[in-house]
Design a protein around this motif. Structure first.
Motif, PDB file in Angstrom:
ATOM      1  N   ASP A   1      87.471  63.699  68.677  1.00  0.00           N
ATOM      2  CA  ASP A   1      87.242  62.386  68.071  1.00  0.00           C
ATOM      3  C   ASP A   1      88.297  62.048  67.022  1.00  0.00           C
TER       4      ASP A   1
ATOM      5  N   ARG B   1      92.243  59.035  67.993  1.00  0.00           N
ATOM      6  CA  ARG B   1      92.577  57.883  67.151  1.00  0.00           C
ATOM      7  C   ARG B   1      94.046  57.501  67.268  1.00  0.00           C
TER       8      ARG B   1
ATOM      9  N   GLY C   1      88.881  52.934  65.355  1.00  0.00           N
ATOM     10  CA  GLY C   1      87.573  53.552  65.537  1.00  0.00           C
ATOM     11  C   GLY C   1      86.988  53.404  66.919  1.00  0.00           C
ATOM     12  N   ILE C   2      87.679  52.667  67.804  1.00  0.00           N
ATOM     13  CA  ILE C   2      87.146  52.466  69.152  1.00  0.00           C
ATOM     14  C   ILE C   2      87.149  53.783  69.929  1.00  0.00           C
TER      15      ILE C   2
ATOM     16  N   CYS D   1      82.279  59.871  70.824  1.00  0.00           N
ATOM     17  CA  CYS D   1      80.937  60.217  70.345  1.00  0.00           C
ATOM     18  C   CYS D   1      79.873  59.849  71.373  1.00  0.00           C
ATOM     19  N   PHE D   2      80.043  58.687  72.018  1.00  0.00           N
ATOM     20  CA  PHE D   2      79.088  58.271  73.048  1.00  0.00           C
ATOM     21  C   PHE D   2      79.082  59.267  74.209  1.00  0.00           C
TER      22      PHE D   2
ATOM     23  N   THR E   1      87.114  56.830  68.740  1.00  0.00           N
ATOM     24  CA  THR E   1      86.118  57.746  68.180  1.00  0.00           C
ATOM     25  C   THR E   1      84.719  57.401  68.668  1.00  0.00           C
ATOM     26  N   ALA E   2      84.404  56.092  68.708  1.00  0.00           N
ATOM     27  CA  ALA E   2      83.084  55.671  69.189  1.00  0.00           C
ATOM     28  C   ALA E   2      82.887  56.053  70.652  1.00  0.00           C
TER      29      ALA E   2
END
Length: 248
Positions: free
Chosen positions: A133, A137, A143-144, A150-151, A146-147
């Motif tokens: 994550d 970057r 932050g897209i 995480c998903f 990383t999101a």
């Protein structure tokens, strides 16, 4: 380096924020000639003269982001294994696209050797450790990335839970086949019948053994009394014989 714990911070600042000549001096001073470098996006390998590639990586790194901000959080040195771990945060700002600036966390692992005569430490390898994550970057900013990571990681966790449920019968079957669930001896009996039943049986066995001990003690006492009586009778007969001899 004379003191890796204190010297490594100034070395990192020289490599990331110093001029090209300062970078070259730092690498030639602190890295062995065959040092290696490993990063999620590049690798040098280890061979004679490989530190030249490390120098060029750092120089290109400085060209991409002339102004680098970093904060060192902790330094841990293990003198037994000759390894340093540095935890830090850096702000990487590409000069061609400053809107893609990213603040990332990473750990740097440095392997060292110590010179036999001078006692100085030199770096034989550097490994930059990023979690997924974090390094994503650089590819997908704001932050897209990383999101998204995480998903996907949460989906993988749900997959682990479902897999554990579906595979539970297989695990139980293997446990039965290998006997891991039953155990052996008293432990297996306790697992099979329950601790309460086993404790009750143990109490009954102790009481039974106590009764046997009492019976043995009583038999020993009776034998002792009988032996005393026989000894007294023999002594009396002996005295009576002596008296008869005297009177005659």
């Amino acid at each position: 380096m004379d003191d890796p714990t204190n010297d490594v911070s100034s070395l990192i600042h020289a490599l990331t924020r110093g001029s090209p000549s300062e970078q070259q001096t730092a690498i030639q001073t602190y890295f062995t000639s065959s040092a290696s470098f490993s990063h999620p996006f590049c690798r040098t390998g280890s061979f004679e003269g490989s530190r030249y590639l490390i120098l060029k990586i750092y120089q290109w790194y400085k060209i991409l982001s002339p102004k680098i901000e970093l904060e060192i959080h902790s330094v841990a040195f293990d003198p037994k294994s000759l390894v340093i771990f540095v935890s830090l945060t850096q702000l990487f700002t590409p000069f061609l696209a400053p809107i893609f600036a990213n603040r990332v966390d990473l750990d740097v692992k440095l392997r060292l050797i110590q010179h036999r005569h001078t006692g100085k430490y030199y770096i034989t390898s550097q490994t930059d450790l990023y979690t997924i994550d974090q390094w994503v970057r650089f590819l997908i900013p704001w932050g897209i990335g990383t999101a998204m990571v995480c998903f996907l990681q949460f989906l993988a966790t749900l997959g682990c839970v479902l897999g554990a449920w579906v595979g539970a019968p297989i695990t139980w079957a293997r446990e039965r086949m290998t006997g891991q669930g039953q155990g052996t001896g008293r432990l297996g009996e306790m697992r099979e019948n329950g601790i309460g039943k086993t404790a009750g049986k143990a109490t009954g066995a102790i009481e039974h053994e106590a009764e046997k001990v009492e019976e043995l003690v009583e038999e020993a006492r009776r034998a002792a009394l009988q032996a005393d009586d026989e000894r007294a009778e023999a002594t009396g007969l002996e005295l009576y014989g002596k008296m008869q001899f005297v009177t005659t």
